[in-house]
Scaffold this active site. Structure first.
Site, PDB file in Angstrom:
ATOM      1  N   ARG A 169      87.731 -16.059  76.462  1.00  0.00           N
ATOM      2  CA  ARG A 169      87.569 -17.441  76.980  1.00  0.00           C
ATOM      3  C   ARG A 169      86.109 -17.836  77.176  1.00  0.00           C
ATOM      4  O   ARG A 169      85.784 -18.628  78.052  1.00  0.00           O
ATOM      5  CB  ARG A 169      88.311 -17.655  78.302  1.00  0.00           C
ATOM      6  CG  ARG A 169      89.784 -17.537  78.220  1.00  0.00           C
ATOM      7  CD  ARG A 169      90.418 -18.481  77.203  1.00  0.00           C
ATOM      8  NE  ARG A 169      91.780 -18.038  77.027  1.00  0.00           N
ATOM      9  CZ  ARG A 169      92.139 -17.080  76.156  1.00  0.00           C
ATOM     10  NH1 ARG A 169      91.246 -16.554  75.344  1.00  0.00           N
ATOM     11  NH2 ARG A 169      93.393 -16.712  76.066  1.00  0.00           N
ATOM     12  N   SER A 225      96.569 -22.013  81.802  1.00  0.00           N
ATOM     13  CA  SER A 225      96.115 -21.037  82.797  1.00  0.00           C
ATOM     14  C   SER A 225      94.936 -21.598  83.577  1.00  0.00           C
ATOM     15  O   SER A 225      93.963 -22.064  82.994  1.00  0.00           O
ATOM     16  CB  SER A 225      95.675 -19.748  82.106  1.00  0.00           C
ATOM     17  OG  SER A 225      96.796 -19.122  81.539  1.00  0.00           O
ATOM     18  N   GLU A 295      89.377 -20.649  84.902  1.00  0.00           N
ATOM     19  CA  GLU A 295      89.192 -20.825  83.454  1.00  0.00           C
ATOM     20  C   GLU A 295      89.005 -22.315  83.157  1.00  0.00           C
ATOM     21  O   GLU A 295      88.272 -22.707  82.265  1.00  0.00           O
ATOM     22  CB  GLU A 295      90.440 -20.294  82.726  1.00  0.00           C
ATOM     23  CG  GLU A 295      90.417 -20.518  81.230  1.00  0.00           C
ATOM     24  CD  GLU A 295      91.667 -19.980  80.549  1.00  0.00           C
ATOM     25  OE1 GLU A 295      92.172 -18.909  80.948  1.00  0.00           O
ATOM     26  OE2 GLU A 295      92.141 -20.643  79.609  1.00  0.00           O
TER      27      GLU A 295
HETATM   28  C1  LIG Z   1     100.429 -26.278  77.895  1.00  0.00           C
HETATM   29  C2  LIG Z   1      99.103 -25.600  77.687  1.00  0.00           C
HETATM   30  C3  LIG Z   1      99.042 -24.361  77.063  1.00  0.00           C
HETATM   31  C4  LIG Z   1      97.815 -23.726  76.865  1.00  0.00           C
HETATM   32  N1  LIG Z   1      97.802 -22.493  76.258  1.00  0.00           N
HETATM   33  C5  LIG Z   1      96.615 -21.885  76.015  1.00  0.00           C
HETATM   34  C6  LIG Z   1      96.573 -20.602  75.360  1.00  0.00           C
HETATM   35  O1  LIG Z   1      97.583 -20.020  75.011  1.00  0.00           O
HETATM   36  N2  LIG Z   1      95.360 -20.054  75.123  1.00  0.00           N
HETATM   37  C7  LIG Z   1      94.189 -20.684  75.486  1.00  0.00           C
HETATM   38  O2  LIG Z   1      93.103 -20.152  75.223  1.00  0.00           O
HETATM   39  N3  LIG Z   1      94.206 -21.883  76.113  1.00  0.00           N
HETATM   40  C8  LIG Z   1      95.374 -22.499  76.386  1.00  0.00           C
HETATM   41  N4  LIG Z   1      95.395 -23.714  77.020  1.00  0.00           N
HETATM   42  C9  LIG Z   1      94.117 -24.345  77.423  1.00  0.00           C
HETATM   43  C10 LIG Z   1      93.494 -25.287  76.360  1.00  0.00           C
HETATM   44  O3  LIG Z   1      94.497 -25.851  75.526  1.00  0.00           O
HETATM   45  C11 LIG Z   1      92.434 -24.601  75.495  1.00  0.00           C
HETATM   46  O4  LIG Z   1      91.364 -24.113  76.283  1.00  0.00           O
HETATM   47  C12 LIG Z   1      91.865 -25.550  74.429  1.00  0.00           C
HETATM   48  O5  LIG Z   1      91.031 -24.814  73.561  1.00  0.00           O
HETATM   49  C13 LIG Z   1      91.061 -26.715  75.037  1.00  0.00           C
HETATM   50  O6  LIG Z   1      90.841 -27.661  73.999  1.00  0.00           O
HETATM   51  P1  LIG Z   1      90.630 -29.203  74.349  1.00  0.00           P
HETATM   52  O7  LIG Z   1      90.315 -29.907  73.098  1.00  0.00           O
HETATM   53  O8  LIG Z   1      91.763 -29.727  75.134  1.00  0.00           O
HETATM   54  O9  LIG Z   1      89.322 -29.103  75.262  1.00  0.00           O
HETATM   55  P2  LIG Z   1      89.017 -29.972  76.559  1.00  0.00           P
HETATM   56  O10 LIG Z   1      89.941 -29.586  77.654  1.00  0.00           O
HETATM   57  O11 LIG Z   1      88.915 -31.398  76.197  1.00  0.00           O
HETATM   58  O12 LIG Z   1      87.561 -29.410  76.890  1.00  0.00           O
HETATM   59  C14 LIG Z   1      87.400 -28.059  77.318  1.00  0.00           C
HETATM   60  C15 LIG Z   1      85.896 -27.741  77.272  1.00  0.00           C
HETATM   61  O13 LIG Z   1      85.480 -27.748  75.901  1.00  0.00           O
HETATM   62  C16 LIG Z   1      84.394 -28.669  75.721  1.00  0.00           C
HETATM   63  N5  LIG Z   1      84.562 -29.262  74.389  1.00  0.00           N
HETATM   64  C17 LIG Z   1      85.673 -29.856  73.892  1.00  0.00           C
HETATM   65  N6  LIG Z   1      85.445 -30.288  72.629  1.00  0.00           N
HETATM   66  C18 LIG Z   1      84.150 -29.944  72.339  1.00  0.00           C
HETATM   67  C19 LIG Z   1      83.318 -30.135  71.210  1.00  0.00           C
HETATM   68  N7  LIG Z   1      83.739 -30.763  70.093  1.00  0.00           N
HETATM   69  N8  LIG Z   1      82.047 -29.666  71.261  1.00  0.00           N
HETATM   70  C20 LIG Z   1      81.579 -29.048  72.379  1.00  0.00           C
HETATM   71  N9  LIG Z   1      82.317 -28.849  73.486  1.00  0.00           N
HETATM   72  C21 LIG Z   1      83.593 -29.302  73.463  1.00  0.00           C
HETATM   73  C22 LIG Z   1      84.566 -29.681  76.837  1.00  0.00           C
HETATM   74  O14 LIG Z   1      83.337 -30.326  77.129  1.00  0.00           O
HETATM   75  C23 LIG Z   1      85.058 -28.823  77.990  1.00  0.00           C
HETATM   76  O15 LIG Z   1      83.989 -28.188  78.653  1.00  0.00           O
HETATM   77  C24 LIG Z   1      96.619 -24.356  77.275  1.00  0.00           C
HETATM   78  C25 LIG Z   1      96.671 -25.609  77.899  1.00  0.00           C
HETATM   79  C26 LIG Z   1      97.903 -26.225  78.117  1.00  0.00           C
HETATM   80  C27 LIG Z   1      97.936 -27.572  78.781  1.00  0.00           C
END
Ligand SMILES: Cc1cc2nc3c(=O)[nH]c(=O)nc-3n(C[C@H](O)[C@H](O)[C@H](O)COP(=O)(O)OP(=O)(O)OC[C@H]3O[C@@H](n4cnc5c(N)ncnc54)[C@H](O)[C@@H]3O)c2cc1C
Length: 301
Positions: A169, A225, A295
């Site tokens: 992570r 998480s 996280e």
């Molecule tokens: C139902 C559910 C299940 C999940 N299961 C998992 C799992 O199995 N494994 C896991 O690892 N995570 C899981 N997650 C968490 C999440 O989906 C991941 O961390 C995912 O990678 C976040 O992507 P996002 O686009 O939503 O990022 P966001 O939540 O929009 O942003 C997260 C961080 O990334 C940064 N960011 C986003 N896009 C960019 C970019 N283009 N350039 C630079 N920085 C950026 C943001 O500024 C922020 O700091 C889950 C979440 C939910 C709601």
């Protein structure tokens, strides 16, 4: 009111609908720019002294109730292309992970099944090194080749996966004093390495989704998480043993189904979630001497 300088810019936009927790106040400015407009947009923000945040699908963030007093660049509707280039898939940073998973399957490659139930974008997955639990080889680092980044000064740079120092992570993009601090991922290249037959890819993908349905509270707004594992031990084990399942502050509730998830029961605020996170950390520390680290990324406040 002065006209906004870009057609893709909006003012005072509520951010709650753009997060999976459905929590967060307004963005002063929200932009969905084409990639080529990014340097100009960043120069405008710099000139106005506006802090910049990047938001993918908002599935790993807690946005403050007062919102964000700057520029939010939202990628979920832009930078969507996914195409094959030789033995790689090149994906825009706004493309969703389930789409990436399906694109790899359509090309006849396995290794991407784990993305099917992660509701984030490619950019968010690179930033977070999204994947399975600690020690599991299925994470973004395992399939990534390199990324294209735009720095806060508007310069573009390419970084190989080794340069991103990805770990459980974590990527170097998170380090405020690192070489890519505040850089924006615009595109990522993924390796197609393991040919797989369509039936087994489909079966594994289905099993991933079924497993999530069994273990995770997928019918309420959450952010997955909330805490990282500590010393390889899932945070859910400590939280469950501390008897915190179902514990509630306002409309924020430790999920009765999965102790490391916090459900929004309806009108939870960021303040509710923060207070619940604090309570969980203090309780677990008092009972087990373990310090849980979030996280989920906080924005604003
Ligand atoms: C139902 C559910 C299940 C999940 N299961 C998992 C799992 O199995 N494994 C896991 O690892 N995570 C899981 N997650 C968490 C999440 O989906 C991941 O961390 C995912 O990678 C976040 O992507 P996002 O686009 O939503 O990022 P966001 O939540 O929009 O942003 C997260 C961080 O990334 C940064 N960011 C986003 N896009 C960019 C970019 N283009 N350039 C630079 N920085 C950026 C943001 O500024 C922020 O700091 C889950 C979440 C939910 C709601």
């Amino acid at each position: 009111m002065a006209a906004l300088p870009f057609p893709f810019l909006r003012e005072n936009v509520s951010l709650a609908p753009f997060t999976t927790w459905r929590i967060g106040g307004p963005a002063r400015f929200l932009a969905e720019p084409p990639a080529e407009a990014l340097p100009g947009l960043l120069a405008w923000a710099r000139a106005g002294g506006l802090p910049v945040w990047i938001l993918g699908r908002g599935s790993n963030v807690l946005i403050d109730d007062d919102g964000l007093p700057g520029l939010i660049i939202l990628t979920r509707n832009i930078w969507q292309d996914i195409r094959r280039e030789g033995d790689c898939l090149v994906a825009g940073a706004g493309a969703s992970l389930p789409r990436l998973s399906k694109a790899a399957a359509a090309e006849g490659f396995s290794g991407y099944e784990f993305y099917i139930g992660i509701p984030g974008t490619v950019g968010g997955a690179v930033f977070m090194n999204a994947g399975f639990g600690p020690g599991d080889p299925r994470d973004t680092r395992a399939v990534l080749v390199d990324v294209e980044l735009v720095r806060p000064d508007g310069d573009s740079v390419r970084a190989a996966v080794a340069d991103l120092h990805m770990d459980y992570r974590h990527s170097i993009l998170q380090d405020a004093d690192g070489p890519f601090a505040d850089a924006i991922v615009t595109r990522a290249r993924f390796r197609l390495e393991h040919p797989g037959d369509a039936a087994s890819i489909r079966d594994e993908t289905r099993e991933h989704l079924a497993d999530r349905k069994r273990k995770q509270p997928l019918t309420r707004p959450t952010a997955g998480s909330v805490f990282r594992a500590s010393d390889g031990v899932p945070a859910a084990i400590h939280i469950d043993r501390a008897g915190l399942k179902g514990f509630r502050i306002g409309d924020a509730c430790v999920s009765p189904k999965h102790a490391n998830w916090i459900e929004n029961l309806g009108k939870a605020s960021a303040a509710d979630v923060r207070a619940l996170i604090r309570h969980v950390r203090e309780t677990v520390h008092a009972i087990f001497g373990v310090t849980l680290e979030p996280e989920v990324r906080e924005m604003g406040g």
